[in-house]
Design a protein around this motif. Structure first.
Motif, PDB file in Angstrom:
ATOM      1  N   GLU A 120       0.812  -1.223   0.000  1.00  0.00           N
ATOM      2  CA  GLU A 120       0.000   0.000   0.000  1.00  0.00           C
ATOM      3  C   GLU A 120       0.845   1.272   0.000  1.00  0.00           C
ATOM      4  O   GLU A 120       0.577   2.205  -0.766  1.00  0.00           O
ATOM      5  CB  GLU A 120      -0.933  -0.005   1.215  1.00  0.00           C
ATOM      6  N   ALA A 121       1.869   1.339   0.831  1.00  0.00           N
ATOM      7  CA  ALA A 121       2.694   2.547   0.915  1.00  0.00           C
ATOM      8  C   ALA A 121       3.446   2.796  -0.403  1.00  0.00           C
ATOM      9  O   ALA A 121       3.498   3.931  -0.892  1.00  0.00           O
ATOM     10  CB  ALA A 121       3.675   2.443   2.079  1.00  0.00           C
ATOM     11  N   THR A 122       4.013   1.746  -0.957  1.00  0.00           N
ATOM     12  CA  THR A 122       4.732   1.878  -2.235  1.00  0.00           C
ATOM     13  C   THR A 122       3.766   2.284  -3.336  1.00  0.00           C
ATOM     14  O   THR A 122       4.064   3.165  -4.152  1.00  0.00           O
ATOM     15  CB  THR A 122       5.440   0.565  -2.597  1.00  0.00           C
ATOM     16  N   GLY A 123       2.604   1.652  -3.359  1.00  0.00           N
ATOM     17  CA  GLY A 123       1.596   1.977  -4.365  1.00  0.00           C
ATOM     18  C   GLY A 123       1.167   3.425  -4.292  1.00  0.00           C
ATOM     19  O   GLY A 123       1.089   4.119  -5.321  1.00  0.00           O
ATOM     20  N   ARG A 124       0.901   3.918  -3.099  1.00  0.00           N
ATOM     21  CA  ARG A 124       0.490   5.320  -2.921  1.00  0.00           C
ATOM     22  C   ARG A 124       1.593   6.258  -3.414  1.00  0.00           C
ATOM     23  O   ARG A 124       1.324   7.234  -4.105  1.00  0.00           O
ATOM     24  CB  ARG A 124       0.159   5.576  -1.449  1.00  0.00           C
ATOM     25  N   LYS A 125       2.841   5.942  -3.078  1.00  0.00           N
ATOM     26  CA  LYS A 125       3.965   6.782  -3.509  1.00  0.00           C
ATOM     27  C   LYS A 125       4.070   6.806  -5.033  1.00  0.00           C
ATOM     28  O   LYS A 125       4.251   7.879  -5.628  1.00  0.00           O
ATOM     29  CB  LYS A 125       5.264   6.264  -2.889  1.00  0.00           C
ATOM     30  N   ALA A 182      -1.733  19.231 -16.929  1.00  0.00           N
ATOM     31  CA  ALA A 182      -2.624  20.155 -17.636  1.00  0.00           C
ATOM     32  C   ALA A 182      -3.851  20.510 -16.809  1.00  0.00           C
ATOM     33  O   ALA A 182      -4.362  21.631 -16.903  1.00  0.00           O
ATOM     34  CB  ALA A 182      -3.055  19.549 -18.971  1.00  0.00           C
ATOM     35  N   THR A 183      -4.331  19.572 -16.012  1.00  0.00           N
ATOM     36  CA  THR A 183      -5.562  19.816 -15.249  1.00  0.00           C
ATOM     37  C   THR A 183      -5.310  20.400 -13.867  1.00  0.00           C
ATOM     38  O   THR A 183      -6.221  20.960 -13.265  1.00  0.00           O
ATOM     39  CB  THR A 183      -6.365  18.505 -15.081  1.00  0.00           C
ATOM     40  N   ARG A 184      -4.087  20.285 -13.368  1.00  0.00           N
ATOM     41  CA  ARG A 184      -3.782  20.721 -12.006  1.00  0.00           C
ATOM     42  C   ARG A 184      -4.195  22.178 -11.788  1.00  0.00           C
ATOM     43  O   ARG A 184      -3.822  23.062 -12.548  1.00  0.00           O
ATOM     44  CB  ARG A 184      -2.292  20.541 -11.701  1.00  0.00           C
ATOM     45  N   GLY A 185      -5.014  22.399 -10.769  1.00  0.00           N
ATOM     46  CA  GLY A 185      -5.479  23.743 -10.448  1.00  0.00           C
ATOM     47  C   GLY A 185      -6.711  24.156 -11.236  1.00  0.00           C
ATOM     48  O   GLY A 185      -7.280  25.209 -10.982  1.00  0.00           O
ATOM     49  N   ASN A 186      -7.122  23.342 -12.199  1.00  0.00           N
ATOM     50  CA  ASN A 186      -8.284  23.656 -13.025  1.00  0.00           C
ATOM     51  C   ASN A 186      -9.448  22.695 -12.809  1.00  0.00           C
ATOM     52  O   ASN A 186     -10.597  23.091 -12.929  1.00  0.00           O
ATOM     53  CB  ASN A 186      -7.905  23.605 -14.519  1.00  0.00           C
ATOM     54  N   ILE A 187      -9.137  21.436 -12.577  1.00  0.00           N
ATOM     55  CA  ILE A 187     -10.143  20.391 -12.422  1.00  0.00           C
ATOM     56  C   ILE A 187      -9.794  19.596 -11.169  1.00  0.00           C
ATOM     57  O   ILE A 187      -8.636  19.239 -10.953  1.00  0.00           O
ATOM     58  CB  ILE A 187     -10.137  19.424 -13.638  1.00  0.00           C
ATOM     59  N   ASP A 188     -10.808  19.291 -10.356  1.00  0.00           N
ATOM     60  CA  ASP A 188     -10.584  18.423  -9.202  1.00  0.00           C
ATOM     61  C   ASP A 188     -10.293  17.017  -9.704  1.00  0.00           C
ATOM     62  O   ASP A 188     -11.063  16.457 -10.496  1.00  0.00           O
ATOM     63  CB  ASP A 188     -11.808  18.399  -8.292  1.00  0.00           C
ATOM     64  N   VAL A 189      -9.171  16.445  -9.255  1.00  0.00           N
ATOM     65  CA  VAL A 189      -8.788  15.086  -9.628  1.00  0.00           C
ATOM     66  C   VAL A 189      -8.600  14.288  -8.345  1.00  0.00           C
ATOM     67  O   VAL A 189      -7.766  14.626  -7.507  1.00  0.00           O
ATOM     68  CB  VAL A 189      -7.486  15.062 -10.464  1.00  0.00           C
ATOM     69  N   ASP A 190      -9.408  13.240  -8.197  1.00  0.00           N
ATOM     70  CA  ASP A 190      -9.288  12.347  -7.042  1.00  0.00           C
ATOM     71  C   ASP A 190      -8.553  11.087  -7.480  1.00  0.00           C
ATOM     72  O   ASP A 190      -8.904  10.478  -8.503  1.00  0.00           O
ATOM     73  CB  ASP A 190     -10.664  11.953  -6.503  1.00  0.00           C
ATOM     74  N   LEU A 191      -7.546  10.704  -6.706  1.00  0.00           N
ATOM     75  CA  LEU A 191      -6.802   9.485  -6.963  1.00  0.00           C
ATOM     76  C   LEU A 191      -7.259   8.416  -5.984  1.00  0.00           C
ATOM     77  O   LEU A 191      -7.174   8.623  -4.769  1.00  0.00           O
ATOM     78  CB  LEU A 191      -5.297   9.720  -6.793  1.00  0.00           C
ATOM     79  N   VAL A 192      -7.775   7.311  -6.489  1.00  0.00           N
ATOM     80  CA  VAL A 192      -8.273   6.240  -5.657  1.00  0.00           C
ATOM     81  C   VAL A 192      -7.487   4.979  -5.980  1.00  0.00           C
ATOM     82  O   VAL A 192      -7.442   4.556  -7.148  1.00  0.00           O
ATOM     83  CB  VAL A 192      -9.785   5.998  -5.905  1.00  0.00           C
ATOM     84  N   ILE A 193      -6.877   4.389  -4.976  1.00  0.00           N
ATOM     85  CA  ILE A 193      -6.144   3.134  -5.178  1.00  0.00           C
ATOM     86  C   ILE A 193      -7.043   1.998  -4.708  1.00  0.00           C
ATOM     87  O   ILE A 193      -7.506   1.984  -3.575  1.00  0.00           O
ATOM     88  CB  ILE A 193      -4.807   3.136  -4.407  1.00  0.00           C
ATOM     89  N   GLU A 194      -7.262   1.065  -5.622  1.00  0.00           N
ATOM     90  CA  GLU A 194      -8.173  -0.050  -5.311  1.00  0.00           C
ATOM     91  C   GLU A 194      -7.433  -1.361  -5.242  1.00  0.00           C
ATOM     92  O   GLU A 194      -6.367  -1.516  -5.746  1.00  0.00           O
ATOM     93  CB  GLU A 194      -9.263  -0.120  -6.367  1.00  0.00           C
TER      94      GLU A 194
END
Length: 137
Positions: free
Chosen positions: A106-111, A125-137
């Motif tokens: 999990e820790a390595t994957g998140r990194k 390109a989207t940073r600061g313009n669009i909300d981006v959620d990162l979900v690790i499954e």
């Protein structure tokens, strides 16, 4: 930035037309989804954005994985692009669902996912313009 490659595509008639790449490899009928009042009988720009972002992010993840000597070749990235009213117009939100191989802790994957988010051109390109959620499954 000096472009190494430039993709070219033309869309006609907006969401109810066609999108064709300059090399002809992409040729799609476009249609708004039912949720936006369309018939849903074609591809829509949000699907194209979701596919492009997912593919690009998966490539970025592969790059940072190779650099860290962590095998993520079996990882899968699913892009979800939502559209909704934002002020007088419309806005987008993105969720990237990253499924990592069981061999990655999990820790390595998140990194690695966070590093990929810094490398991926779509993320930049989207940073600061669009909300981006990162979900690790």
């Amino acid at each position: 930035m000096d472009a190494i490659y430039t993709a070219v595509a033309t869309a006609t008639h907006g969401r109810e037309g066609r999108a064709i790449s300059s090399d002809g490899k992409l040729d799609l009928q476009l249609a708004p989804p039912v949720e936006l009042g369309g018939n849903g009988q074609g591809t829509n720009p949000e699907q194209l954005f979701a596919a492009g972002y997912a593919a690009c992010f998966a490539s970025a993840l592969g790059l940072v994985g190779r650099q860290a000597k962590v095998d993520v070749t079996e990882a899968a990235v699913t892009g979800e692009v939502g559209i909704g009213k934002q002020g007088a117009g419309f806005g987008l939100k993105v969720t990237l669902r990253v499924e990592l191989p069981d061999t990655v802790d999990e820790a390595t994957g998140r990194k690695l996912v966070e590093q990929a988010h810094q490398v991926c051109p779509y993320s930049n390109a989207t940073r600061g313009n669009i909300d981006v959620d990162l979900v690790i499954e």
